[in-house]
Design an enzyme around this catalytic site. Structure first.
Site, mmCIF file in Angstrom:
data_model
loop_
_atom_site.group_PDB
_atom_site.id
_atom_site.type_symbol
_atom_site.label_atom_id
_atom_site.label_comp_id
_atom_site.label_asym_id
_atom_site.label_seq_id
_atom_site.Cartn_x
_atom_site.Cartn_y
_atom_site.Cartn_z
ATOM 1 N N TYR A 28 4.529 2.746 10.595
ATOM 2 C CA TYR A 28 3.217 2.252 10.997
ATOM 3 C C TYR A 28 2.915 2.713 12.423
ATOM 4 O O TYR A 28 1.802 3.138 12.721
ATOM 5 C CB TYR A 28 3.174 0.715 10.920
ATOM 6 N N ASN A 50 -6.161 -0.574 1.127
ATOM 7 C CA ASN A 50 -6.287 0.741 0.503
ATOM 8 C C ASN A 50 -6.724 0.574 -0.961
ATOM 9 O O ASN A 50 -5.963 0.087 -1.790
ATOM 10 C CB ASN A 50 -4.949 1.472 0.578
ATOM 11 N N CYS A 58 -0.175 5.114 0.647
ATOM 12 C CA CYS A 58 0.220 4.155 1.672
ATOM 13 C C CYS A 58 1.659 3.673 1.480
ATOM 14 O O CYS A 58 2.265 3.143 2.415
ATOM 15 C CB CYS A 58 -0.749 2.978 1.720
ATOM 16 N N HIS A 59 2.223 3.906 0.310
ATOM 17 C CA HIS A 59 3.621 3.527 0.082
ATOM 18 C C HIS A 59 4.573 4.350 0.950
ATOM 19 O O HIS A 59 5.726 3.975 1.111
ATOM 20 C CB HIS A 59 3.992 3.663 -1.399
ATOM 21 N N GLU A 90 10.045 9.672 -5.549
ATOM 22 C CA GLU A 90 9.694 10.861 -4.769
ATOM 23 C C GLU A 90 10.910 11.479 -4.073
ATOM 24 O O GLU A 90 10.790 12.496 -3.416
ATOM 25 C CB GLU A 90 8.641 10.509 -3.707
#
Length: 111
Positions: A28, A50, A58-59, A90
């Site tokens: 952040y 979001n 945003c994850h 990912e």
């Protein structure tokens, strides 16, 4: 997408997310710095709203200590499990204590 148009600030946060590749995360604080904002909390609030998660990724934003933080306005439960699942899918690497390994999966803007 919801019927509410994001604020200019929120849109700048969402636009910056496009610079974080799959398999990487930022914090952040780093995301705030990258858009010229001094408030990681303000960034977190924009991410909370979001409307296009996970397409607007945003994850991929975590706390400075590698803790997942929150996802979809929640800091535990099903939402946080979803964030972890997206990141693992990912290829983001985690430490044994469940925090993200920022030395291996961290992304710094401009780096």
């Amino acid at each position: 997408m919801s019927g509410n148009k994001p604020s200019l600030f929120a849109q700048s946060v969402y636009d910056a997310l496009g610079g974080i590749p799959a398999g990487k995360v930022t914090t952040y604080k780093e995301l705030a710095r990258s858009i010229g904002c001094g408030s990681p909390r303000a960034v977190g609030q924009a991410l909370r709203r979001n409307p296009d998660a996970p397409q607007v990724p945003c994850h991929r934003v975590v706390r400075t200590d590698g803790d997942l933080g929150g996802y979809q306005g929640r800091t535990r439960g099903e939402s946080l499990a979803r964030k972890e699942s997206l990141l693992r899918g990912e290829g983001v690497e985690f430490l044994p204590d469940g925090r993200v390994d920022l030395t291996r999966s961290g992304h710094h803007f401009g780096a």
